[in-house]
Design an enzyme around this catalytic site. Structure first.
Site, mmCIF file in Angstrom:
data_model
loop_
_atom_site.group_PDB
_atom_site.id
_atom_site.type_symbol
_atom_site.label_atom_id
_atom_site.label_comp_id
_atom_site.label_asym_id
_atom_site.label_seq_id
_atom_site.Cartn_x
_atom_site.Cartn_y
_atom_site.Cartn_z
ATOM 1 N N ALA A 66 45.875 37.375 29.674
ATOM 2 C CA ALA A 66 46.796 36.382 29.828
ATOM 3 C C ALA A 66 47.418 36.650 31.409
ATOM 4 C CB ALA A 66 48.143 36.485 28.810
ATOM 5 N N GLY A 112 44.475 39.051 26.448
ATOM 6 C CA GLY A 112 44.025 37.670 26.011
ATOM 7 C C GLY A 112 42.537 37.450 26.041
ATOM 8 N N GLU A 115 41.048 38.890 23.337
ATOM 9 C CA GLU A 115 41.578 38.147 22.296
ATOM 10 C C GLU A 115 40.764 36.896 21.902
ATOM 11 O OE1 GLU A 115 45.568 38.846 23.316
ATOM 12 O OE2 GLU A 115 45.799 39.663 21.317
ATOM 13 N N GLU A 135 47.629 45.997 26.556
ATOM 14 C CA GLU A 135 49.016 45.373 26.629
ATOM 15 C C GLU A 135 50.113 46.505 26.494
ATOM 16 O OE1 GLU A 135 46.546 44.028 25.321
ATOM 17 O OE2 GLU A 135 46.751 41.744 25.210
HETATM 18 N N1 COA Z 1 47.217 38.039 35.058
HETATM 19 C C1 COA Z 1 47.287 37.519 36.406
HETATM 20 N N2 COA Z 1 46.634 37.690 37.421
HETATM 21 C C2 COA Z 1 45.543 38.656 37.428
HETATM 22 C C3 COA Z 1 45.323 39.296 36.005
HETATM 23 C C4 COA Z 1 46.051 38.693 34.897
HETATM 24 N N3 COA Z 1 45.828 39.389 33.669
HETATM 25 N N4 COA Z 1 44.127 40.078 36.213
HETATM 26 C C5 COA Z 1 43.760 39.900 37.359
HETATM 27 N N5 COA Z 1 44.568 39.257 38.168
HETATM 28 C C6 COA Z 1 44.702 38.673 39.753
HETATM 29 C C7 COA Z 1 45.046 40.008 40.502
HETATM 30 O O1 COA Z 1 46.531 39.856 40.414
HETATM 31 C C8 COA Z 1 44.347 39.515 41.527
HETATM 32 O O2 COA Z 1 45.121 38.578 42.354
HETATM 33 P P1 COA Z 1 45.676 38.577 43.725
HETATM 34 O O3 COA Z 1 44.236 38.518 44.595
HETATM 35 O O4 COA Z 1 46.131 37.154 44.127
HETATM 36 O O5 COA Z 1 46.432 39.700 44.092
HETATM 37 C C9 COA Z 1 43.158 39.044 41.168
HETATM 38 O O6 COA Z 1 43.257 38.706 39.953
HETATM 39 C C10 COA Z 1 42.024 40.159 41.424
HETATM 40 O O7 COA Z 1 42.217 41.089 40.740
HETATM 41 P P2 COA Z 1 42.407 42.720 41.230
HETATM 42 O O8 COA Z 1 43.578 43.471 40.380
HETATM 43 O O9 COA Z 1 42.508 42.599 42.802
HETATM 44 O O10 COA Z 1 41.080 43.168 40.739
HETATM 45 P P3 COA Z 1 40.274 44.854 40.586
HETATM 46 O O11 COA Z 1 39.020 44.553 40.681
HETATM 47 O O12 COA Z 1 41.083 45.452 41.394
HETATM 48 O O13 COA Z 1 41.050 44.808 38.988
HETATM 49 C C11 COA Z 1 41.272 44.661 36.609
HETATM 50 C C12 COA Z 1 40.415 44.315 38.231
HETATM 51 C C13 COA Z 1 40.764 43.602 35.564
HETATM 52 C C14 COA Z 1 41.267 45.928 36.355
HETATM 53 C C15 COA Z 1 42.984 44.279 37.084
HETATM 54 O O14 COA Z 1 42.836 43.135 37.747
HETATM 55 C C16 COA Z 1 43.789 44.249 35.830
HETATM 56 O O15 COA Z 1 44.093 45.656 35.439
HETATM 57 N N6 COA Z 1 43.968 43.325 35.509
HETATM 58 C C17 COA Z 1 45.125 43.024 34.299
HETATM 59 C C18 COA Z 1 44.409 43.322 33.092
HETATM 60 C C19 COA Z 1 45.519 43.366 32.153
HETATM 61 O O16 COA Z 1 46.390 43.985 31.833
HETATM 62 N N7 COA Z 1 45.343 42.262 31.069
HETATM 63 C C20 COA Z 1 46.128 42.070 30.011
HETATM 64 C C21 COA Z 1 47.476 41.078 30.472
HETATM 65 S S1 COA Z 1 48.564 41.010 29.023
#
Ligand code: COA
Length: 260
Positions: A66, A112, A115, A135
């Site tokens: 999400a 999400g 999910e 989460e």
């Molecule tokens: N919500 C909002 N933005 C998200 C996102 C999310 N769940 N997951 C990734 N993004 C965005 C990042 O903020 C980043 O945006 P920016 O370039 O404007 O800063 C972009 O997507 C790329 O992500 P980034 O974190 O730079 O890539 P990465 O390769 O370093 O890491 C992940 C990849 C998937 C490990 C990391 O993005 C992450 O942990 N995301 C969240 C996962 C999460 O907790 N999901 C559950 C949500 S309830």
């Protein structure tokens, strides 16, 4: 159909829905959830469409969760509504769609994203995919059905571990848990999705819709899955597809289902 955050393509009996926010790793914001609802609703109404493939844009992510930026400041009330609305519009909606939906997990499927994949009728993955419910690392719990569907799919103990550790598993681990059915190199994922879809489209769409309902009913509170199966089984006898399927068998030819 034209949308801002998703792509929808229909060819013959197959529809492909692609979540298209690659710069945000296809994170599900409110408008993406609304667009997905509209797309799935209209694809279910389109009787030419017999299978829907769902995937994420780019090579890195199916859906990274999400959209955290949208809910970081939410109140208790807003948090509850976020989960309820999302489940109603997308996650429960996809699970209960009568048209089969296959998730092609092409990279990160987190929160999400996992999910959503779990709401689909089954899942296939590319070998770079990573899955998890992170989460609790954000101080929240899965709110789009993850606490229910993950234990259904992989068992309570493994689900508890994944939720509590907020860890990620590889595509191969996901396959060994029964979370995905197949793992292939990324450039073969689409081909595998199409191959599975073509096997499904040969069968009666009406019967498949009824099978989805019977299977899902077995997981619903207060509904007896066996009774639902009896009802759905009986209803098949009133369909043109049943007449065609049984007649074709007896005439030793392939069935040509009218899907009615
Ligand atoms: N919500 C909002 N933005 C998200 C996102 C999310 N769940 N997951 C990734 N993004 C965005 C990042 O903020 C980043 O945006 P920016 O370039 O404007 O800063 C972009 O997507 C790329 O992500 P980034 O974190 O730079 O890539 P990465 O390769 O370093 O890491 C992940 C990849 C998937 C490990 C990391 O993005 C992450 O942990 N995301 C969240 C996962 C999460 O907790 N999901 C559950 C949500 S309830």
């Amino acid at each position: 159909m034209t949308f801002e955050n998703i792509l929808v393509a229909v060819e013959d009996n197959l529809a492909k829905v692609t979540i298209n926010r690659p710069k945000k790793l296809n994170a599900l914001n409110k408008s993406t959830i609304e667009e997905l609802h509209e797309a799935f609703k209209s694809l279910e109404e389109n009787k030419d469409v017999k299978v829907i493939l769902l995937t994420g844009s780019g090579e890195k992510a199916f859906v990274a969760g999400a959209d955290i930026s949208e809910f970081a400041h939410f109140s208790v009330d807003e948090g509850g509504k976020l989960a309820a609305k999302g489940q109603e519009l997308l996650f429960d909606f996809v699970e209960n769609l009568s048209t089969p939906v296959i998730a092609m997990v092409n990279g990160f499927a987190l929160g999400g994203g996992l999910e959503l994949a779990m709401s689909c009728h089954f899942r296939i993955a590319s070998d770079n995919a990573k899955m998890g419910l992170p989460e609790t690392s954000l101080g929240v719990i899965p709110g789009y059905g993850g606490t229910q569907r993950l234990p259904q799919l992989i068992g309570k103990g493994k689900a508890m571990e994944l939720i509590m550790t907020a860890g990620m598993i590889s595509a191969d681990e996901a396959k060994s848990y029964g979370l995905v059915n197949y793992v292939v190199p990324q450039d073969e994922l689409q081909g595998l999705g199409e191959k599975l879809a073509s096997k499904i489209t040969k069968n009666s769409s009406v019967a498949i819709g009824k099978a989805i309902k019977a299977v899902n009913d077995g997981f619903k509170d207060g509904i007896n899955g066996y009774q639902s199966e009896v009802q759905q089984f009986g209803a098949c006898f009133g369909t043109e597809d049943f007449k065609e399927g049984t007649t074709a068998f007896l005439e030793k030819r392939k069935a040509d289902f009218p899907n009615k």
